[in-house]
Design a protein around this motif. Structure first.
Motif, PDB file in Angstrom:
ATOM      1  N   MET A   1       0.839  -1.189   0.000  1.00 20.32           N
ATOM      2  CA  MET A   1       0.000   0.000   0.000  1.00 20.32           C
ATOM      3  C   MET A   1       0.882   1.251   0.000  1.00 20.32           C
ATOM      4  O   MET A   1       1.853   1.305   0.760  1.00 20.32           O
TER       5      MET A   1
ATOM      6  N   ASP B   1       0.976   7.170   1.762  1.00 20.42           N
ATOM      7  CA  ASP B   1      -0.070   8.067   2.272  1.00 20.42           C
ATOM      8  C   ASP B   1      -1.319   7.290   2.670  1.00 20.42           C
ATOM      9  O   ASP B   1      -2.036   7.675   3.597  1.00 20.42           O
ATOM     10  N   LYS B   2      -1.591   6.191   1.953  1.00 26.09           N
ATOM     11  CA  LYS B   2      -2.752   5.370   2.321  1.00 26.09           C
ATOM     12  C   LYS B   2      -2.482   4.697   3.663  1.00 26.09           C
ATOM     13  O   LYS B   2      -3.373   4.582   4.502  1.00 26.09           O
TER      14      LYS B   2
ATOM     15  N   ILE C   1      -6.746   7.077  16.071  1.00 22.99           N
ATOM     16  CA  ILE C   1      -7.865   7.812  16.678  1.00 22.99           C
ATOM     17  C   ILE C   1      -8.832   6.841  17.347  1.00 22.99           C
ATOM     18  O   ILE C   1      -9.421   7.148  18.396  1.00 22.99           O
ATOM     19  N   ASP C   2      -8.932   5.652  16.767  1.00 29.09           N
ATOM     20  CA  ASP C   2      -9.799   4.633  17.367  1.00 29.09           C
ATOM     21  C   ASP C   2      -9.237   4.226  18.735  1.00 29.09           C
ATOM     22  O   ASP C   2      -9.970   4.080  19.722  1.00 29.09           O
TER      23      ASP C   2
ATOM     24  N   VAL D   1      -6.579   6.363  11.349  1.00 26.52           N
ATOM     25  CA  VAL D   1      -7.861   5.804  11.791  1.00 26.52           C
ATOM     26  C   VAL D   1      -7.652   4.880  12.986  1.00 26.52           C
ATOM     27  O   VAL D   1      -8.378   4.959  13.994  1.00 26.52           O
ATOM     28  N   VAL D   2      -6.632   4.031  12.890  1.00 30.16           N
ATOM     29  CA  VAL D   2      -6.355   3.109  14.001  1.00 30.16           C
ATOM     30  C   VAL D   2      -5.987   3.905  15.256  1.00 30.16           C
ATOM     31  O   VAL D   2      -6.453   3.602  16.367  1.00 30.16           O
TER      32      VAL D   2
ATOM     33  N   ASP E   1      -3.088   7.143   6.316  1.00 28.32           N
ATOM     34  CA  ASP E   1      -4.526   7.318   6.601  1.00 28.32           C
ATOM     35  C   ASP E   1      -5.039   6.180   7.472  1.00 28.32           C
ATOM     36  O   ASP E   1      -5.801   6.395   8.411  1.00 28.32           O
ATOM     37  N   LYS E   2      -4.600   4.986   7.109  1.00 32.47           N
ATOM     38  CA  LYS E   2      -5.036   3.817   7.870  1.00 32.47           C
ATOM     39  C   LYS E   2      -4.548   3.934   9.324  1.00 32.47           C
ATOM     40  O   LYS E   2      -5.293   3.671  10.286  1.00 32.47           O
TER      41      LYS E   2
END
Lengths: 465, 66
Positions: free
Chosen positions: B1, B4-5, B15-16, B12-13, B8-9
């Protein structure tokens, strides 16, 4: 809400991968929302989790908030969505480049269009199988309505909001086209120069009322206009609630026969057409038939149609003939009103007229609606119709874009007309024109042939009488 | 991947995880919101500024990461 649980029935066409790609691109590249906001509605997303994410994106966009994974994540949490991280992680991995956005949007629009068709079919099936359903005609009308709605353009709210620059650009282009004398720059010409001169052609989406007392020649003028329009290859749909199709056909033929003359006299009289023709007259009449066969005129001559049935038939005709250029209805008072006994006649008629105006707008064609006038005209010395003569039949004039009255002096005062030489003169009174001037033009009515012809003198004054 | 992707992933992890820490009482709501804001501005910050900002927003989390 779990993404897979929330997903709608998989019997329906969906493109979950494209949904993810679009959302992934929009969150990563928020400026791209501009490109899709007027094409995609939340309903384009079949997966309810995806739909909610798109709603959040739109909300952030409209409130000029930052569109980011954290913002979307927090909104999903606030909504009580289970495992929001899983939903969003799938989006981060969904696309490779921005160029995927266009094809994915097209795919979502297509899938949503297919879903709407399938749902309409399901609704129709349910209606048809319901033992307590309405009568067949109403059911058919409802089915057509459902299919029509399901097959309308797929976009969302595009073209609903127009800025002045767009509007003025269109106006300016129209101005240039008129200056160059291009025919399609005007409205629909009915090939009566005096009428066309007043209206500059009937405009698309307009409701035109043609009203008169009985025997003034409403149907004749209507059919003359219909034939003139159809002769230019423009499809016309006629709803004849009074006369049957054969009567209309005979009238059209007779009206055309008037144009064939020898030594100034018509070669076939009305009486001869109705009785027996010589060989020469028969050949001529056959020629008229041959000329008329190819005209794109469709006739619905069923009596007692409701507005809903008229709408359904008109929609179907438009779907089959996208070039449909004119709809005419003869006449308003014969349309079957809905069963609502607790409402006044005036309100019911007003509602029917409003629905017909909406139909003209929806199908993007001018719609000419004939109307009877009440007897109030008869009690006046000057029997020329006025706007107030329409008022008892609902606020027709309020919804109409054009109101035309047809009046013949010789109907009421045959002796005076004979003395004054105004026999056969008909006045078309333009009592209202939303987009043009009011006034009066004259036509000559050849009653025997139910034919109106142009009168040289165009403008007359009401004060003349 | 692509990187930058992956970033992003990771966001998300991250902040979760932070939300779960907040739910466990390890982070205050203000700290959590500050971290969200910092993540949104991540592209505008160099590493030193990010570290400094993170320390300002949440000393505990900063210590945990470093």
């Amino acid at each position: 809400m779990n993404s897979s649980d929330a997903r709608q029935s998989f019997d329906l066409p969906v493109d979950i991968s494209a949904e993810r790609q679009v959302l992934g691109i929009l969150i990563k590249h928020p400026s791209q929302v501009d490109e899709v906001v007027d094409r995609l509605r939340p309903a384009h997303f079949a997966d309810l989790g995806h739909r909610r994410i798109y709603e959040i994106i739109l909300d952030l966009y409209h409130k000029q908030g930052r569109i980011s994974y954290t913002q979307v994540y927090n909104r999903l949490v606030a909504d009580g969505v289970e495992s929001p991280a899983d939903l969003l992680i799938a989006l981060t991995e969904s696309f490779v480049s921005l160029s995927e956005l266009g094809p994915c949007v097209e795919s979502l629009i297509r899938q949503e269009g297919l879903r709407r068709i399938i749902k309409a079919c399901d609704s129709i099936k349910t209606l048809a199988l319901d033992p307590s359903s309405e009568d067949l005609a109403a059911l058919q009308a409802r089915a057509q309505e459902l299919i029509f709605d399901a097959t309308q353009s797929n976009g969302g709210p595009e073209n609903e909001v127009k800025n002045l620059l767009e509007v003025l650009s269109t106006c300016y282009l129209n101005l240039l086209r008129r200056r160059e004398g291009l025919e399609d720059a005007y409205g629909l010409s009915v090939r009566f120069p005096s009428i066309d001169g007043m209206t500059t052609g009937f405009k698309k989406k307009d409701l035109i009322i043609l009203a008169a007392r009985p025997s003034m020649g409403k149907t004749a003028l209507l059919l003359n206009m219909v034939t003139n329009v159809a002769k230019r290859g423009i499809p016309v749909l006629v709803f004849s609630l009074e006369m049957d199709a054969e009567q209309l056909g005979d009238r059209i033929v007779l009206s055309e026969l008037f144009t064939y003359r020898q030594n100034g006299q018509p070669m076939v009289t009305s009486h001869e057409y109705q009785t027996k023709l010589s060989d020469e007259q028969f050949q001529l009449t056959q020629k008229v038939f041959n000329d008329l066969y190819s005209l794109p005129i469709s006739i619905v001559d069923k009596r007692g149609l409701t507005v809903a049935e008229i709408r359904a038939k008109a929609r179907r005709c438009k779907a089959e003939n996208p070039e449909l250029g004119l709809i005419v209805i003869d006449y308003l008072q014969l349309i079957k009103p809905p069963i609502q006994s607790n409402r006044s006649w005036s309100l019911i008629v007003g509602e029917m007229v409003r629905e017909l105006r909406d139909l003209a707008g929806e199908l993007d064609v001018p719609l000419i609606l004939c109307s009877q006038l009440n007897r109030g005209v008869e009690s006046r010395e000057n029997k020329r119709p006025m706007m107030s003569d329409l008022r008892d039949s609902g606020n027709i004039e309020e919804f109409a874009d054009v109101v035309m009255f047809l009046y013949r002096d010789d109907y009421y005062y045959p002796e005076v007309a004979r003395e004054k030489g105004t026999e056969g003169l008909a006045e078309v009174i333009f009592a209202k024109q939303r987009k043009g001037a009011t006034g009066v033009v004259q036509l000559r009515f050849v009653k025997e042939y139910t034919r109106f012809i142009e009168e040289t003198k165009r403008e007359v004054s009401h004060a003349a009488r | 991947m692509p990187l930058d992707k992956e970033l992003d992933k990771t966001k998300v992890v991250f902040i979760d995880t932070c939300r779960r820490l907040m739910e466990l009482g390890e982070l205050s709501q203000d700290e959590y919101l500050g971290i969200c804001d910092l993540l949104d501005r991540l592209d505008e910050l160099d590493k030193e500024t990010f570290d400094r900002e993170l320390r300002r927003v949440s000393r505990g989390l900063s210590d945990l990461i470093s």
